[in-house]
Design an enzyme around this catalytic site. Structure first.
Site, PDB file in Angstrom:
ATOM      1  N   GLU A 105       0.875  -1.173   0.000  1.00  0.00           N
ATOM      2  CA  GLU A 105       0.000   0.000   0.000  1.00  0.00           C
ATOM      3  C   GLU A 105       0.907   1.215   0.000  1.00  0.00           C
ATOM      4  OE1 GLU A 105      -3.136  -0.031  -0.393  1.00  0.00           O
ATOM      5  OE2 GLU A 105      -3.490  -2.160  -0.074  1.00  0.00           O
TER       6      GLU A 105
ATOM      7  N   CYS B  79      -2.680   8.939   2.087  1.00  0.00           N
ATOM      8  CA  CYS B  79      -2.299   8.391   0.782  1.00  0.00           C
ATOM      9  C   CYS B  79      -3.402   8.645  -0.231  1.00  0.00           C
ATOM     10  CB  CYS B  79      -1.962   6.912   0.892  1.00  0.00           C
ATOM     11  SG  CYS B  79      -3.207   5.957   1.737  1.00  0.00           S
TER      12      CYS B  79
HETATM   13  O1  TXE Z   1       8.026   6.165   4.687  1.00  0.00           O
HETATM   14  P1  TXE Z   1       8.741   4.775   4.714  1.00  0.00           P
HETATM   15  P2  TXE Z   1       8.424   7.548   5.328  1.00  0.00           P
HETATM   16  C1  TXE Z   1       4.929   8.417   1.621  1.00  0.00           C
HETATM   17  C2  TXE Z   1       4.904   9.932   1.740  1.00  0.00           C
HETATM   18  C3  TXE Z   1       6.145  10.228   2.512  1.00  0.00           C
HETATM   19  C4  TXE Z   1       7.077   9.148   2.089  1.00  0.00           C
HETATM   20  C5  TXE Z   1       8.174   8.824   3.064  1.00  0.00           C
HETATM   21  O2  TXE Z   1       5.003  10.509   0.454  1.00  0.00           O
HETATM   22  O3  TXE Z   1       6.705  11.455   2.175  1.00  0.00           O
HETATM   23  O4  TXE Z   1       6.256   8.029   1.894  1.00  0.00           O
HETATM   24  O5  TXE Z   1       7.649   8.533   4.358  1.00  0.00           O
HETATM   25  C6  TXE Z   1       9.529   1.198   7.633  1.00  0.00           C
HETATM   26  N1  TXE Z   1      12.573  -2.315   5.492  1.00  0.00           N
HETATM   27  N2  TXE Z   1       4.072   7.742   2.565  1.00  0.00           N
HETATM   28  O6  TXE Z   1       9.884   7.795   5.219  1.00  0.00           O
HETATM   29  O7  TXE Z   1      10.220   4.909   4.744  1.00  0.00           O
HETATM   30  C7  TXE Z   1       9.476   2.401   8.519  1.00  0.00           C
HETATM   31  O8  TXE Z   1      10.140   2.133   9.754  1.00  0.00           O
HETATM   32  C8  TXE Z   1      11.390  -2.458   6.103  1.00  0.00           C
HETATM   33  C9  TXE Z   1       2.869   7.177   2.025  1.00  0.00           C
HETATM   34  O9  TXE Z   1       7.860   7.617   6.677  1.00  0.00           O
HETATM   35  O10 TXE Z   1       8.150   4.041   3.586  1.00  0.00           O
HETATM   36  C10 TXE Z   1       7.982   2.633   8.632  1.00  0.00           C
HETATM   37  O11 TXE Z   1       7.431   1.762   9.607  1.00  0.00           O
HETATM   38  N3  TXE Z   1      10.707  -1.431   6.625  1.00  0.00           N
HETATM   39  C11 TXE Z   1       2.114   6.435   2.992  1.00  0.00           C
HETATM   40  C12 TXE Z   1       7.463   2.227   7.245  1.00  0.00           C
HETATM   41  O12 TXE Z   1       8.497   1.438   6.668  1.00  0.00           O
HETATM   42  C13 TXE Z   1      11.239  -0.202   6.522  1.00  0.00           C
HETATM   43  C14 TXE Z   1       2.338   6.493   4.407  1.00  0.00           C
HETATM   44  C15 TXE Z   1       7.146   3.387   6.311  1.00  0.00           C
HETATM   45  O13 TXE Z   1       8.301   4.138   6.121  1.00  0.00           O
HETATM   46  C16 TXE Z   1      12.482   0.011   5.888  1.00  0.00           C
HETATM   47  C17 TXE Z   1       3.609   7.048   4.786  1.00  0.00           C
HETATM   48  C18 TXE Z   1      13.161  -1.113   5.351  1.00  0.00           C
HETATM   49  N4  TXE Z   1      14.320  -1.001   4.722  1.00  0.00           N
HETATM   50  C19 TXE Z   1       4.416   7.661   3.868  1.00  0.00           C
HETATM   51  N5  TXE Z   1      12.746   1.339   5.928  1.00  0.00           N
HETATM   52  C20 TXE Z   1       0.847   5.766   2.619  1.00  0.00           C
HETATM   53  N6  TXE Z   1       0.869   4.887   1.606  1.00  0.00           N
HETATM   54  O14 TXE Z   1      -0.166   5.948   3.281  1.00  0.00           O
HETATM   55  C21 TXE Z   1      11.710   1.935   6.562  1.00  0.00           C
HETATM   56  N7  TXE Z   1      10.794   1.005   6.931  1.00  0.00           N
END
Ligand code: TXE
Length: 514
Positions: free
Chosen positions: A245, A279
Site C-alpha cells: 500500500e 495516501c
Molecule cells: O516512509 P517509509 P516515510 C509516503 C509519503 C512520505 C514518504 C516517506 O510521500 O513522504 O512516503 O515517508 C519502515 N525495510 N508515505 O519515510 O520509509 C518504517 O520504519 C522495512 C505514504 O515515513 O516508507 C515505517 O514503519 N521497513 C504512505 C514504514 O516502513 C522499513 C504512508 C514506512 O516508512 C524500511 C507514509 C526497510 N528497509 C508515507 N525502511 C501511505 N501509503 O499511506 C523503513 N521502513
C-alpha cells in the site's frame, strides 16, 4: 528522534532506544527499544505457536474473541485518541475518528470472515464426474509494517482482516508512532486469549527490514514506493508474498455539470484533512471550463478559513520533519515555474506547521503535479473537457484513489480513471466503507486490504477436485483402449468446442438467457 547504538551488529541487534516526540510541541512522550533480527524472530516464533490454536478455532470462536478486542478498543477511544493526537500531531477529533473507523473495519472483518471465507462449490464443465470446491485457510503469521500518518487506521486495514482470517500478527509501527503500536498490543493482550496473537515490535527501518527477512507467511507494507521496493527485495529471499500500500497522487475532476461550490468544499477537505498526509488525499484538481472561477474562489475562501494548530485547530502539525522540506520544495518549484499562490504558500511555513495552500497556473511539469506532496496543498488546473481531465488525471505513475464531481455519465467517468478507488461527488468515502477493497496500481502498489478481497488476501486458497466416478479418456488415468479413447476425445472436442452440436446448443442457451 534519536537512536543510540549500543552494538556494532546492526543486522542482529540494533539496540538503543527510540524516542517518541509530539511533533506539535517537541514534548518527549516515551522511549521504546529498537529491536533487531533476534527480537523480531522471537516474536514471529511466538506468533507461529499462537497461530496453531488461533488458526484452528472455528469462525464463531474467533468472532467472540475479536468482538472482545473491538469492544476494548472502542471502550478506550479516549486513551487511544489522545495518544494518536499527541504522537502524530493531528487534532483530537481526527484522532477519535481514526479510532472509530478502525473499529468499523475490525468489526466488519470479524463479522464477515465466516461468510467471505466459506467453502464454495464450483462448476466443473465437462468433468461432470468431479465435485469441485474452493476453501480458504489461514496463512499463519502476517507481518505488518505501518506508517505514521494514520498510525492505527492504516495498519488495522491489514491487522483486523488478517486476524479475522485466522492468522496471528507481528506489527512494526512507524518509528514516529511506536506508542500507538504499543497501546494496540496492550489492548489486544487485555482482550484476546493469547498475548502472542497480536504483537508489536518497535524500531526503525532496520526493524522493518528484520520483519521483512523473517519467517512470516505474508507481509503487508504501507509506506513509500522506495521503501516498498526494499521490503520486496528482502521478502524475495524467502519468497514471502507481499501486499504493497504505497503513496498516491490522487486526482479530482470537476465536470461541467457539477455543483462547483460543493465540489470546492470537498476539495478543500480532501486536500487538507490530516494536513494532507493521507495516501488518498486530493493532490491535484482538474476543473472543467466555466466552473473554474467559482470553484477557485470558493476553495480559496474555504482553505484560508481552515484553522491550523492549537486546541481548536482543524489541521495539526506535519508529523515527519523531513516532510516539511518536501512540501516546501514542491511549493517553491511550482512558484519558480510560474504557479500563483492564492492562499498559504512556502513563506507561511512555520516550524512543523504548513498553512493551507491553494495554487493556480500550475503546469504538468511541476513536482507539485507529479510527485506525492503529502501536505495541505490544493493545486487547481482549468481544462476544456472531461475527456481532457481524464487523460491528464491518468497521466501518472500512481493509481490509488481519485474523485469525480458531476451528474451526467459521472459513474462512467469514474470507471475511466486508472486507480484502485474513486469517490463520486465526495472524497475518500471508499476508505470508511469496509465492504470495499482498498489498494492501488503502479507506484501505488498492489494487493487489496478491506472487504472480502482483504480477507482473502490473508488466506491460502485451496482447490479440491473430488472425483466421484471415472470417464475413460477424460479422467486422469491411462485409458485401457487408446484407440477408442482417442476417438472419443476427438468427437468431444469437435462437438463441444469446434462448432459441433454441444457448442451450438450452448451458444443458443446463452443467447436465450441474454
Ligand atoms: O516512509 P517509509 P516515510 C509516503 C509519503 C512520505 C514518504 C516517506 O510521500 O513522504 O512516503 O515517508 C519502515 N525495510 N508515505 O519515510 O520509509 C518504517 O520504519 C522495512 C505514504 O515515513 O516508507 C515505517 O514503519 N521497513 C504512505 C514504514 O516502513 C522499513 C504512508 C514506512 O516508512 C524500511 C507514509 C526497510 N528497509 C508515507 N525502511 C501511505 N501509503 O499511506 C523503513 N521502513
Amino acid at each position: 528522534m534519536t537512536v543510540t547504538q549500543t552494538t556494532s551488529n546492526e543486522a542482529t541487534t540494533p539496540g538503543g532506544d527510540l524516542e517518541s516526540r509530539n511533533p506539535a510541541t517537541g514534548e518527549l512522550l516515551g522511549k521504546v527499544p529498537v529491536m533487531g533480527q533476534a527480537e523480531v524472530d522471537t516474536a514471529v516464533a511466538r506468533a507461529r505457536e499462537a497461530a496453531r490454536t488461533w488458526g484452528a478455532m472455528s469462525h464463531a470462536e474467533r468472532r467472540r474473541h475479536l468482538t472482545a478486542f473491538r469492544r476494548e478498543l472502542g471502550r478506550r477511544v479516549e486513551d487511544m485518541g489522545d495518544l494518536i493526537h499527541r504522537e502524530n500531531g493531528k487534532p483530537v477529533l481526527d484522532s477519535v475518528q481514526e479510532v472509530l473507523v478502525s473499529c468499523i473495519h475490525l468489526d466488519h472483518a470479524t463479522l464477515r470472515a465466516e461468510k467471505a471465507l466459506a467453502t464454495q462449490r464450483v462448476k466443473t464443465g465437462l468433468m461432470a464426474n468431479v465435485r469441485a470446491t474452493i476453501s480458504y485457510h489461514p496463512l499463519g503469521v502476517i507481518g505488518v509494517i505501518g506508517p505514521w500518518n494514520y498510525p492505527l487506521f492504516t495498519p488495522m486495514g491489514s491487522i483486523g482482516y488478517a486476524l479475522a482470517a485466522g492468522n496471528t500478527v507481528v506489527f512494526k509501527p512507524s518509528e514516529l508512532t511506536p506508542l500507538v503500536g504499543r497501546l494496540l498490543e496492550e489492548i489486544a493482550a487485555d482482550s484476546l486469549p493469547d498475548r502472542y496473537i497480536l504483537q508489536t515490535v518497535t524500531g526503525d527501518g532496520r526493524t522493518g527490514g528484520a520483519l521483512a527477512a523473517s519467517a512470516v507467511d505474508k507481509l503487508a507494507f504501507t509506506g513509500s514506493a522506495g521503501t516498498g521496493r526494499k521490503v520486496m527485495a528482502a521478502a524475495a529471499a524467502n519468497l514471502t508474498p507481499v501486499v504493497m500500500e504505497l503513496g498516491g497522487k490522487d486526482p479530482m475532476i470537476v465536470a461541467a455539470d457539477a455543483d462547483a461550490k460543493e465540489a470546492a468544499k470537498y476539495a478543500v477537505y480532501g486536500a487538507l484533512t490530516n494536513a494532507g498526509q493521507a495516501c488518498v488525499s486530493v493532490e491535484r484538481c482538474y476543473v472543467v471550463g466555466d466552473q473554474y472561477d467559482e470553484f477557485v474562489q470558493t476553495a480559496t475562501e474555504a482553505a484560508s478559513k481552515v484553522k491550523v494548530g492549537g486546541d481548536d485547530g482543524q489541521i495539526g502539525a506535519i508529523t515527519r520533519p523531513q516532510q516539511v522540506d518536501i512540501i516546501r520544495d514542491h511549493l517553491e518549484d511550482a512558484v519558480a515555474k510560474g504557479a500563483k499562490v492564492l492562499t498559504g504558500g512556502p513563506e507561511k511555513i512555520s516550524g512543523n506547521f504548513v498553512e493551507p495552500t491553494v495554487l493556480v497556473d500550475v503546469t504538468d511539469d511541476m513536482r507539485i503535479m507529479t510527485d506525492e506532496t503529502f501536505g495541505p496543498v490544493l493545486p487547481v488546473i482549468r481544462v476544456d473537457s472531461a475527456d481532457e481531465a481524464i487523460e491528464r488525471a491518468n497521466d501518472t505513475e500512481f493509481g490509488l484513489g481519485s474523485s469525480v464531481f458531476g451528474e451526467a455519465g459521472i459513474v462512467e467517468m469514474a470507471e475511466r480513471i486508472k486507480s484502485g478507488m474513486t469517490a463520486v461527488n465526495s472524497v475518500m468515502t471508499f476508505s470508511a466503507i469496509p465492504t470495499l477493497p482498498f489498494g492501488g496500481i503502479g507506484e501505488s502498489g498492489f494487493g487489496r486490504i478491506h472487504g472480502d478481497e482483504g480477507l482473502k488476501e490473508f488466506s491460502r486458497t485451496k482447490a479440491i477436485a473430488h472425483q466421484k466416478f471415472s470417464i475413460p479418456g477424460v479422467t486422469m488415468e491411462f485409458a485401457p483402449d487408446q484407440k477408442s479413447a482417442t476417438k472419443l476425445v476427438k468427437v468431444l472436442t469437435k462437438q463441444a468446442f469446434g462448432g459441433g452440436i454441444v457448442d451450438r446448443l450452448q451458444e443458443k442457451v446463452r443467447n436465450l438467457l441474454g
